[in-house]
Design a protein around this motif. Structure first.
Motif, short mmCIF file in Angstrom:
data_model
loop_
_atom_site.label_atom_id
_atom_site.label_comp_id
_atom_site.label_asym_id
_atom_site.label_seq_id
_atom_site.Cartn_x
_atom_site.Cartn_y
_atom_site.Cartn_z
N PRO A 1 0.80 -1.23 0.00
CA PRO A 1 0.00 0.00 0.00
C PRO A 1 0.83 1.29 0.00
CG PRO A 1 -0.93 -1.58 1.54
CD PRO A 1 0.35 -2.17 1.04
N ARG A 2 1.95 1.30 0.72
CA ARG A 2 2.77 2.52 0.75
C ARG A 2 3.41 2.79 -0.61
NH1 ARG A 2 6.42 2.40 6.10
NH2 ARG A 2 7.50 3.96 4.86
N ILE A 3 3.85 1.74 -1.28
CA ILE A 3 4.45 1.92 -2.60
C ILE A 3 3.37 2.31 -3.59
CG2 ILE A 3 5.62 0.73 -4.50
CD1 ILE A 3 7.05 -0.95 -2.34
N ARG A 4 2.21 1.69 -3.51
CA ARG A 4 1.10 2.02 -4.41
C ARG A 4 0.71 3.49 -4.23
NH1 ARG A 4 -2.30 -2.00 -3.28
NH2 ARG A 4 -3.25 -0.88 -1.56
N GLU A 5 0.68 3.96 -2.99
CA GLU A 5 0.31 5.35 -2.73
C GLU A 5 1.32 6.32 -3.33
OE1 GLU A 5 0.23 8.36 1.08
OE2 GLU A 5 -0.22 6.25 1.44
N LYS A 6 2.60 6.03 -3.22
CA LYS A 6 3.63 6.95 -3.69
C LYS A 6 3.88 6.86 -5.20
CE LYS A 6 4.75 8.57 0.34
NZ LYS A 6 4.58 9.93 0.72
N ALA A 7 3.86 5.64 -5.75
CA ALA A 7 4.28 5.45 -7.15
C ALA A 7 3.16 5.06 -8.09
CB ALA A 7 5.38 4.38 -7.19
N GLY A 8 1.99 4.73 -7.58
CA GLY A 8 0.91 4.22 -8.42
C GLY A 8 0.45 5.16 -9.51
N ALA A 9 0.30 6.44 -9.18
CA ALA A 9 -0.19 7.40 -10.18
C ALA A 9 0.80 7.54 -11.34
CB ALA A 9 -0.45 8.75 -9.53
N SER A 10 2.10 7.63 -11.01
CA SER A 10 3.11 7.73 -12.07
C SER A 10 3.09 6.49 -12.96
CB SER A 10 4.51 7.90 -11.47
OG SER A 10 4.62 9.14 -10.84
N TYR A 11 2.98 5.32 -12.32
CA TYR A 11 2.97 4.08 -13.09
C TYR A 11 1.75 4.01 -14.01
CZ TYR A 11 3.33 -0.80 -14.31
OH TYR A 11 3.43 -1.97 -15.03
N SER A 12 0.59 4.40 -13.50
CA SER A 12 -0.64 4.36 -14.29
C SER A 12 -0.58 5.28 -15.50
CB SER A 12 -1.85 4.74 -13.43
OG SER A 12 -2.06 3.76 -12.44
N ARG A 13 0.15 6.39 -15.37
CA ARG A 13 0.31 7.31 -16.50
C ARG A 13 1.34 6.82 -17.50
NH1 ARG A 13 0.45 11.06 -12.30
NH2 ARG A 13 2.71 11.16 -12.47
N GLY A 14 2.06 5.74 -17.16
CA GLY A 14 3.11 5.24 -18.05
C GLY A 14 4.44 5.92 -17.81
N VAL B 1 9.49 4.06 -10.68
CA VAL B 1 10.51 3.19 -10.09
C VAL B 1 11.28 3.95 -9.01
CG1 VAL B 1 12.67 1.98 -10.57
CG2 VAL B 1 10.71 1.67 -12.07
N LEU B 2 11.66 5.19 -9.29
CA LEU B 2 12.38 5.98 -8.29
C LEU B 2 11.55 6.19 -7.03
CD1 LEU B 2 14.16 8.68 -10.45
CD2 LEU B 2 15.22 6.82 -9.17
N LEU B 3 10.27 6.54 -7.21
CA LEU B 3 9.40 6.75 -6.06
C LEU B 3 9.23 5.47 -5.26
CD1 LEU B 3 6.75 9.04 -7.74
CD2 LEU B 3 8.32 9.71 -5.90
N ALA B 4 9.10 4.34 -5.95
CA ALA B 4 8.96 3.05 -5.27
C ALA B 4 10.24 2.72 -4.51
CB ALA B 4 8.62 1.96 -6.27
N PHE B 5 11.38 2.95 -5.15
CA PHE B 5 12.65 2.67 -4.51
C PHE B 5 12.83 3.51 -3.25
CE2 PHE B 5 17.25 3.34 -4.04
CZ PHE B 5 17.65 2.03 -3.85
N VAL B 6 12.51 4.79 -3.33
CA VAL B 6 12.62 5.65 -2.16
C VAL B 6 11.72 5.15 -1.04
CG1 VAL B 6 12.09 7.97 -1.29
CG2 VAL B 6 13.38 7.70 -3.41
N GLU B 7 10.53 4.71 -1.39
CA GLU B 7 9.61 4.21 -0.35
C GLU B 7 10.14 2.92 0.27
OE1 GLU B 7 6.90 4.90 2.27
OE2 GLU B 7 7.35 6.28 0.64
N VAL B 8 10.74 2.05 -0.53
CA VAL B 8 11.37 0.84 0.02
C VAL B 8 12.50 1.22 0.96
CG1 VAL B 8 12.78 -1.18 -0.58
CG2 VAL B 8 10.71 -0.69 -1.88
N GLU B 9 13.31 2.19 0.54
CA GLU B 9 14.41 2.64 1.40
C GLU B 9 13.88 3.27 2.69
OE1 GLU B 9 17.91 2.40 1.22
OE2 GLU B 9 17.20 0.84 -0.13
N ASN B 10 12.78 4.01 2.58
CA ASN B 10 12.18 4.58 3.79
C ASN B 10 11.76 3.48 4.75
OD1 ASN B 10 12.46 7.20 2.90
ND2 ASN B 10 10.38 7.34 2.09
N GLY B 11 11.12 2.45 4.21
CA GLY B 11 10.69 1.33 5.04
C GLY B 11 11.86 0.60 5.66
N ARG B 12 12.91 0.42 4.87
CA ARG B 12 14.11 -0.26 5.37
C ARG B 12 14.75 0.57 6.47
NH1 ARG B 12 19.42 -0.40 4.96
NH2 ARG B 12 19.57 1.35 3.53
N ALA B 13 14.84 1.89 6.28
CA ALA B 13 15.46 2.77 7.27
C ALA B 13 14.68 2.75 8.58
CB ALA B 13 15.56 4.19 6.73
#
Length: 168
Positions: free
Chosen positions: A111-124, A130-142
């Motif tokens: 859900p956190r990745i979908r919230e941050k990166a979903g709109a960009s992905y849906s627009r193509g 990918v960058l937004l998803a990666f940042v969110e993964v790093e946030n979760g890891r941190a």
């Protein structure tokens, strides 16, 4: 002017492959159409029924993708217009990017990745997604890394966000 494939090819195409031609054609005709009349207008001799079925399926696919929507300015439920999303899909390359994006269900994402990166992905916009998803993964890891004895959490994700220009 959009050039449709031969009737045999149209019949053999999947709805999402034929949909680009239908969308481009409707855009050329001013962006609105009557669904039943549009489908019925395809006269192709002995293959008329099969071509009409293919056109109806492509039209339905465009509706599901919200590229064609009911026209609110008309009383007929059969009157459609190119949607705002459909207006952004103005080249075949943009259509292919949108179609690729629609084949992946965003429900599969955290859900956190979908919230941050979903709109960009849906627009193509796959790069920013990918960058937004990666940042969110790093946030979760941190967040999982214990605090340093100084009382500050390890800041790899913070440095990454700052380097990419994302503010938290």
């Amino acid at each position: 002017m959009i050039q449709f494939p031969e009737p045999e090819a149209m019949i053999g195409m999947q709805p999402d492959d034929l949909a680009w031609f239908v969308l481009a054609h409707i855009r050329e005709q001013g962006g609105t159409t009557h669904r039943e009349n549009y489908v019925a207008s395809w006269q192709r001799g002995s293959q008329t029924n099969a071509v009409r079925r293919s056109m109806a399926e492509a039209f339905a696919w465009l509706e599901v993708q919200q590229l064609l929507v009911p026209d609110p300015g008309h009383g007929s439920s059969e009157r459609y217009r190119v949607s705002r999303r459909g207006e952004t899909v103005d080249t075949e390359a943009a259509f292919k990017r949108m179609r690729s994006a629609s084949q992946f269900s965003l429900d599969l994402l955290h859900p956190r990745i979908r919230e941050k990166a979903g709109a960009s992905y849906s627009r193509g916009d796959f790069g920013p997604a990918v960058l937004l998803a990666f940042v969110e993964v790093e946030n979760g890891r941190a967040e999982c890394i214990p605090h340093h004895r100084s009382g500050r959490r390890a800041s790899h994700a913070r440095r990454l966000r700052e380097g990419l220009g994302f503010a938290r």
